[in-house]
Design an enzyme around this catalytic site. Structure first.
Site, short mmCIF file in Angstrom:
data_model
loop_
_atom_site.label_atom_id
_atom_site.label_comp_id
_atom_site.label_asym_id
_atom_site.label_seq_id
_atom_site.Cartn_x
_atom_site.Cartn_y
_atom_site.Cartn_z
N THR A 17 7.31 -3.38 -2.81
CA THR A 17 7.05 -4.13 -3.88
C THR A 17 8.18 -4.40 -5.05
OG1 THR A 17 4.77 -3.40 -3.60
CG2 THR A 17 5.22 -4.69 -5.75
N ASP A 61 8.66 -3.61 4.20
CA ASP A 61 7.42 -3.00 3.62
C ASP A 61 7.16 -1.71 3.99
OD1 ASP A 61 4.32 -4.38 2.53
OD2 ASP A 61 4.44 -2.32 3.46
N SER A 63 5.08 0.10 5.01
CA SER A 63 3.94 0.52 6.17
C SER A 63 4.78 0.33 7.53
CB SER A 63 2.89 -0.79 6.01
OG SER A 63 2.22 -0.74 5.13
N ASP A 94 3.45 2.75 -0.36
CA ASP A 94 2.71 3.33 0.64
C ASP A 94 2.68 4.21 1.43
OD1 ASP A 94 1.09 1.26 -0.15
OD2 ASP A 94 1.38 -0.24 1.22
N ARG A 250 -7.55 18.43 10.02
CA ARG A 250 -8.05 18.40 8.66
C ARG A 250 -9.52 18.88 8.54
NH1 ARG A 250 -6.41 14.14 4.60
NH2 ARG A 250 -6.55 15.99 3.38
N GLN A 282 -9.31 18.99 3.60
CA GLN A 282 -9.48 17.76 3.15
C GLN A 282 -9.42 17.57 1.72
OE1 GLN A 282 -13.07 16.32 5.18
NE2 GLN A 282 -12.18 16.64 7.29
N1 ASP Z 1 3.25 -2.45 0.74
C1 ASP Z 1 3.93 -1.99 -0.58
C2 ASP Z 1 5.38 -1.07 0.44
O1 ASP Z 1 4.78 0.10 0.55
C3 ASP Z 1 3.69 -1.28 -1.62
C4 ASP Z 1 4.56 -0.96 -2.53
O2 ASP Z 1 5.54 -0.99 -2.62
O3 ASP Z 1 3.96 -0.35 -3.66
O4 ASP Z 1 6.05 -1.42 0.75
#
Ligand code: ASP
Length: 347
Positions: A17, A61, A63, A94, A250, A282
């Site tokens: 982000t 990103d 993810s 993330d 977990r 957990q």
């Molecule tokens: N979806 C973004 C990422 O992890 C969220 C962030 O940067 O905060 O790349």
């Protein structure tokens, strides 16, 4: 000004982000290039530092982060290790705790600061948290003791006024600026008017130790979380998987599981086939203590290892790292219990 004396910092921009801009058609945030980010932080020029940068092309990103991209970061640090005093990695929030944990194991012998940061709001947005995060991370990566040694010679996450050990962190908020917690380890530093370092918590510097990076990680593992009503057939199928080498298990509370014969049998079969099973609670704070209740003791008898107070991110990446080194199973089990990079509290 004597340029020789200036600390040198390498910024590695992976995406996230912090550097994103909004697509005018879809309205979604998309990764953008590093120049865009630097344009919004003219303050960078005020540092009395030599700052260089490398960027993922294209930025991602987080993810989409994966072990081969972790290797790419390790390689960038390795090839630039002697040229720079510290490293700042800009990363999406993330999966930042996974990357920080992975790097803490892969960068064996690290004696320089590697500080990951990012933001909840893009740097081009008026109320962005990205500027403060970036500027403070750079300042901490460049910080030196009177003898010239780095103040924080380890992998950390800096976020919202807190410098935390990377392999102790977890993302705990999807929308607050205070997005990360270090549930079982105090912060290494806090940034108020001044930066206060908790020197007794920071890992000690040793000039004799040399960087010996490891690149191989094994992904033949799963995170498996218990819940009341869990189905025998599904669990047995997962645990007997031929390719599966390790399980982050977990459990409830202090490391407890239902006293069901089928579950203990499935776990025992898995460990006797050579699978490594590590018990992680957990709960977000506290530690696994398998001797506390019968429901935990049965797991110990099944050959399950206590992950003590490791985060899931640390346990997972540590297992990926150890299995990646192709060590004998007993050695992997032994090392999973041992503190390698500050990821477990020592009693
Ligand atoms: N979806 C973004 C990422 O992890 C969220 C962030 O940067 O905060 O790349």
């Amino acid at each position: 000004m004597n340029n020789e004396k200036r600390a040198s910092i390498l910024i590695i921009y992976t995406g996230g982000t912090i550097g994103m801009i909004r697509n005018s058609v879809t309205g979604a945030l998309e990764s953008f290039n590093f120049d865009h980010l630097v344009r919004h932080v003219p303050e960078l020029r005020q540092f009395n530092l030599n700052i260089s940068s490398r960027a993922f092309s294209p930025p991602i990103d987080s993810s989409d982060m994966n072990p081969s991209l972790w290797s790419r970061i390790v390689e960038m640090i390795h090839t630039n290790y002697d040229k720079f005093d510290g490293f700042v990695i800009l990363h999406g929030t993330d999966t930042m705790a996974f990357t920080a944990s992975a790097l803490s194991f892969m960068l064996e012998g690290l004696m320089k600061p590697v500080i990951l940061t990012g933001s909840q709001l893009p740097i081009g947005v008026l109320r962005t948290d990205g500027k403060e995060n970036l500027l403070a991370a750079i300042e901490m990566a460049a910080a030196k003791n009177d003898d010239g040694s780095p103040v924080v010679p380890e992998v950390c996450i800096y976020f919202h006024q807190k410098l935390m050990r990377g392999n102790r962190c977890t993302k705990t908020s999807a929308d607050s600026f205070n997005a990360f917690s270090s549930p079982n380890c105090p912060c290494l530093a806090t940034a108020g008017m001044e930066i206060q370092y908790n020197r007794h918590i920071i890992r000690p510097y040793d000039a004799q130790v040399k960087l010996a990076p490891k690149y191989k990680m094994s992904s033949d593992i799963i995170i498996f979380s218990l819940f009341p009503g869990i189905q025998p057939n599904i669990v047995k199928k997962i645990l007997s998987g031929k390719e599966l080498k390790g399980i982050i298990f977990r459990t409830f509370g202090a490391g407890n599981a239902p006293q069901a014969h089928w579950l203990v049998e499935a776990l025992t079969n898995a460990t006797s086939e050579g699978k490594v099973i590590v018990n992680i609670t957990q709960c977000s704070t506290g530690s696994v203590k398998m001797r506390l209740y019968e429901t935990g003791l049965q797991l110990l008898d099944a050959g399950i290892i206590s992950g003590r107070d490791m985060t899931v991110e640390a346990a997972l990446t540590k297992m990926m790292f150890l299995l990646g080194q192709e060590l004998p199973v007993d050695e992997v089990r032994k090392l999973m219990k041992k503190d390698l990079a500050g990821e477990i509290s020592c009693k």
